[in-house]
Design a protein around this motif. Structure first.
Motif, PDB file in Angstrom:
ATOM      1  N   THR A  15      -0.511  13.464   0.874  1.00  0.00           N
ATOM      2  CA  THR A  15      -0.021  13.566  -0.490  1.00  0.00           C
ATOM      3  C   THR A  15       0.872  12.380  -0.844  1.00  0.00           C
ATOM      4  O   THR A  15       0.858  11.901  -1.986  1.00  0.00           O
ATOM      5  CB  THR A  15       0.762  14.874  -0.685  1.00  0.00           C
ATOM      6  N   VAL A  16       1.648  11.898   0.118  1.00  0.00           N
ATOM      7  CA  VAL A  16       2.507  10.737  -0.110  1.00  0.00           C
ATOM      8  C   VAL A  16       1.656   9.531  -0.502  1.00  0.00           C
ATOM      9  O   VAL A  16       1.917   8.853  -1.505  1.00  0.00           O
ATOM     10  CB  VAL A  16       3.339  10.404   1.150  1.00  0.00           C
ATOM     11  N   ILE A  17       0.601   9.274   0.281  1.00  0.00           N
ATOM     12  CA  ILE A  17      -0.282   8.141   0.000  1.00  0.00           C
ATOM     13  C   ILE A  17      -1.003   8.337  -1.331  1.00  0.00           C
ATOM     14  O   ILE A  17      -1.091   7.414  -2.150  1.00  0.00           O
ATOM     15  CB  ILE A  17      -1.299   7.954   1.140  1.00  0.00           C
ATOM     16  N   ALA A  21      -0.903   5.920  -4.574  1.00  0.00           N
ATOM     17  CA  ALA A  21      -2.169   5.243  -4.857  1.00  0.00           C
ATOM     18  C   ALA A  21      -2.670   5.524  -6.263  1.00  0.00           C
ATOM     19  O   ALA A  21      -3.144   4.617  -6.957  1.00  0.00           O
ATOM     20  CB  ALA A  21      -3.218   5.653  -3.827  1.00  0.00           C
ATOM     21  N   ILE A  22      -2.567   6.777  -6.712  1.00  0.00           N
ATOM     22  CA  ILE A  22      -3.064   7.126  -8.047  1.00  0.00           C
ATOM     23  C   ILE A  22      -2.251   6.418  -9.128  1.00  0.00           C
ATOM     24  O   ILE A  22      -2.813   5.879 -10.094  1.00  0.00           O
ATOM     25  CB  ILE A  22      -3.047   8.650  -8.251  1.00  0.00           C
ATOM     26  N   ILE A  23      -0.925   6.387  -8.951  1.00  0.00           N
ATOM     27  CA  ILE A  23      -0.089   5.665  -9.924  1.00  0.00           C
ATOM     28  C   ILE A  23      -0.468   4.186  -9.941  1.00  0.00           C
ATOM     29  O   ILE A  23      -0.608   3.564 -11.005  1.00  0.00           O
ATOM     30  CB  ILE A  23       1.412   5.832  -9.587  1.00  0.00           C
ATOM     31  N   HIS A  24      -0.662   3.609  -8.753  1.00  0.00           N
ATOM     32  CA  HIS A  24      -1.002   2.184  -8.679  1.00  0.00           C
ATOM     33  C   HIS A  24      -2.366   1.899  -9.304  1.00  0.00           C
ATOM     34  O   HIS A  24      -2.528   0.880  -9.997  1.00  0.00           O
ATOM     35  CB  HIS A  24      -0.992   1.717  -7.227  1.00  0.00           C
ATOM     36  N   MET A  75       5.739  -2.498  -7.348  1.00  0.00           N
ATOM     37  CA  MET A  75       6.387  -1.564  -6.423  1.00  0.00           C
ATOM     38  C   MET A  75       5.382  -0.607  -5.769  1.00  0.00           C
ATOM     39  O   MET A  75       5.453  -0.347  -4.572  1.00  0.00           O
ATOM     40  CB  MET A  75       7.474  -0.773  -7.148  1.00  0.00           C
ATOM     41  N   THR A  76       4.451  -0.084  -6.572  1.00  0.00           N
ATOM     42  CA  THR A  76       3.470   0.843  -5.998  1.00  0.00           C
ATOM     43  C   THR A  76       2.462   0.105  -5.116  1.00  0.00           C
ATOM     44  O   THR A  76       1.945   0.677  -4.152  1.00  0.00           O
ATOM     45  CB  THR A  76       2.723   1.612  -7.104  1.00  0.00           C
ATOM     46  N   GLY A  77       2.187  -1.172  -5.435  1.00  0.00           N
ATOM     47  CA  GLY A  77       1.313  -1.963  -4.567  1.00  0.00           C
ATOM     48  C   GLY A  77       1.924  -2.134  -3.189  1.00  0.00           C
ATOM     49  O   GLY A  77       1.266  -1.925  -2.162  1.00  0.00           O
ATOM     50  N   TRP A  81       0.991  -0.288   0.775  1.00  0.00           N
ATOM     51  CA  TRP A  81       1.019  -0.966   2.076  1.00  0.00           C
ATOM     52  C   TRP A  81       1.998  -0.289   3.025  1.00  0.00           C
ATOM     53  O   TRP A  81       1.673  -0.037   4.196  1.00  0.00           O
ATOM     54  CB  TRP A  81       1.414  -2.435   1.895  1.00  0.00           C
ATOM     55  N   PHE A  82       3.199  -0.012   2.531  1.00  0.00           N
ATOM     56  CA  PHE A  82       4.225   0.577   3.386  1.00  0.00           C
ATOM     57  C   PHE A  82       3.826   1.966   3.864  1.00  0.00           C
ATOM     58  O   PHE A  82       3.888   2.271   5.064  1.00  0.00           O
ATOM     59  CB  PHE A  82       5.560   0.640   2.640  1.00  0.00           C
ATOM     60  N   SER A  83       3.396   2.822   2.932  1.00  0.00           N
ATOM     61  CA  SER A  83       3.081   4.213   3.287  1.00  0.00           C
ATOM     62  C   SER A  83       1.867   4.303   4.215  1.00  0.00           C
ATOM     63  O   SER A  83       1.883   5.070   5.185  1.00  0.00           O
ATOM     64  CB  SER A  83       2.842   5.050   2.029  1.00  0.00           C
ATOM     65  N   THR A  84       0.818   3.532   3.941  1.00  0.00           N
ATOM     66  CA  THR A  84      -0.367   3.600   4.799  1.00  0.00           C
ATOM     67  C   THR A  84      -0.102   2.986   6.166  1.00  0.00           C
ATOM     68  O   THR A  84      -0.637   3.450   7.176  1.00  0.00           O
ATOM     69  CB  THR A  84      -1.565   2.891   4.144  1.00  0.00           C
TER      70      THR A  84
END
Length: 442
Positions: A15-17, A21-24, A75-77, A81-84
């Motif tokens: 869910t975090v990813i 991702a959807i916002i980005h 930021m979401t880009g 990267w950070f979350s994945t």
């Protein structure tokens, strides 16, 4: 197995990813790519009709492209990267090895896009007449191309996760990049980006512009692109569905968590709203209803969100189809790990073997390494929370289920480990279920 694991227990790793991702994707597709096309088209129409007010509408649209893409988009880009990297390090490390130079080129295209965007905006009022205006419009075209190039590259990476094609055998970059769903996925994303941009911007045009004549001019541009994009979105979407593996296709409805009737009804409703909106733009651009502009905005966001959720979910049990399972385990290692054991080969496991004295601790290491990507002991996602799904199960029932779970649930990877590790995992789960029961009773 080769990296430490991080667990967002309550919210869920996936869910975090998905949220980031959807916002980005909404920003990158709907704002950076789609709206750039609308901006330069509106500017061109303003030049042809010598309409200064329309030119300023285009500039205002570009201002928000600049603001949103360089803040939330950036930021979401980075957030993806950070979350994945933290949550799915095995997958990201594999993709970096396969697509290293593609990502280098993509970063170059992205930097070029940002530079052109800044120059395009800040020269707007300086390049207003004659040949300078034409050069300024060409700068807008360059911006649209640069943003599209980033999509061309990233689509190859994302599509390869579902359909790596011959790469599984050849490990060739081009076999991975030009995979079976590359072109349908690129076409679908490209035309959906334009529809998303039309939907998002139309809401604010309807809200902010009171002059009906000016609003009509803007909507004429949108209607032109919508008449191209909507049917091609539908066609390339069908092409994409035809190109994905049969197993993945059969999981589409399941991945949304809806019944088939609700899923089909919502998609038909959403497409109908887009079609009605487009016809309205063509026939009566002066009088687009408020409710229709709101409905089409949410329909477009819903479609892009649905596409991302489905694309990520239908790969199950894989994260890279036929190569790496969702938990980061390589398909080719299954037999080896069943003989040698998971713990002996897990770099970050604290326990390296199962004994009578460390059954719970060893089971926890197995759970963290093979289960935590999708499951929690408890948490808000009750359909995956073991406290709910395994309520009332004893140790023997869990031990008999684990070796066969991938037959019972096609979205689950097979267990990779020894009989002793199965027992340790079952012991850990039962212990945690008992602890959860005690907490609940208190």
């Amino acid at each position: 197995m080769n990296f430490p694991s991080v667990d967002y227990t309550w919210f869920g790793n996936g869910t975090v990813i998905a949220l980031i991702a959807i916002i980005h994707v909404i920003i990158s597709h709907g704002v950076a790519i789609g709206t750039s096309v609308l901006v330069v088209s509106t500017e061109y129409r303003a030049m042809k009709r010598k309409n200064e007010a329309l030119d300023q509408v285009a500039k205002t649209m570009l201002k928000w492209v600049l603001i949103i893409t360089t803040t939330m988009g950036a930021m979401t880009g980075v957030g993806i990267w950070f979350s994945t990297t933290v949550i799915q390090p095995d997958s990201i490390s594999s993709l970096l090895r396969i697509f290293f130079w593609a990502w280098v080129v993509e970063w170059g295209a992205f930097i070029s896009e940002v530079i052109i965007l800044i120059v395009y905006y800040y020269t707007w009022d300086k390049w207003k007449e004659g040949e300078r205006k034409r050069k300024h419009i060409m700068l807008g075209v360059a911006l649209s191309i640069a943003s599209w190039v980033t999509m061309v590259i990233i689509t190859g990476v994302l599509a390869a996760k579902l359909t790596p094609g011959r790469w599984i055998d050849t490990f060739s970059f081009w076999n991975a990049f030009l995979n079976p769903t590359y072109f349908p996925s690129l076409g679908f994303r490209m035309f959906l980006a334009i529809m998303l941009a039309i939907s998002l911007v139309s809401f604010f045009i309807r809200w902010r512009i009171k002059d009906k004549a000016l609003r009509t001019e803007v909507f004429r541009v949108f209607a032109f692109w919508g008449a191209i994009a909507l049917p091609l979105t539908f066609i390339t979407g069908l092409w994409y569905l035809w190109a994905i593996p049969t197993e993945a296709y059969n999981m589409i409805v399941w991945s949304t968590g809806m019944s088939e009737v609700i899923f089909k009804s919502l998609n038909i409703l959403g497409f109908s709203i887009l079609l009605i909106f487009l016809v309205w733009l063509v026939k009566s651009p002066k009088n687009v209803p408020w409710m229709l502009s709101i409905a089409v905005m949410f329909s477009s966001i819903g479609f892009i969100g649905e596409f991302e959720v489905v694309r990520e979910s239908v790969r199950k049990p894989y994260i890279i189809y036929n190569y790496m399972y969702a938990n980061g385990m390589l398909a080719k290692d299954e037999e080896e790990l069943k003989k040698e054991g998971y713990l002996a080969n897990a770099t970050w496991a604290k326990e390296k073997e199962v004994t009578d004295n460390n059954m719970v601790e060893a089971g926890r290491d197995v759970f963290v390494g093979q289960c935590i990507t999708c499951h929690t002991i408890d948490g808000w996602r009750d359909t995956r929370a073991l406290a709910t799904r395994m309520k009332g199960w004893d140790k023997e029932a869990i031990m008999s289920f684990i070796p066969n779970m991938h037959y019972a649930q096609v979205a689950m990877p097979p267990f990779m480990g020894t009989e002793e590790e199965i027992e340790a995992l079952a012991t850990y789960i039962v212990t945690e279920l008992e602890n959860d029961k005690e907490v609940t009773q208190k």
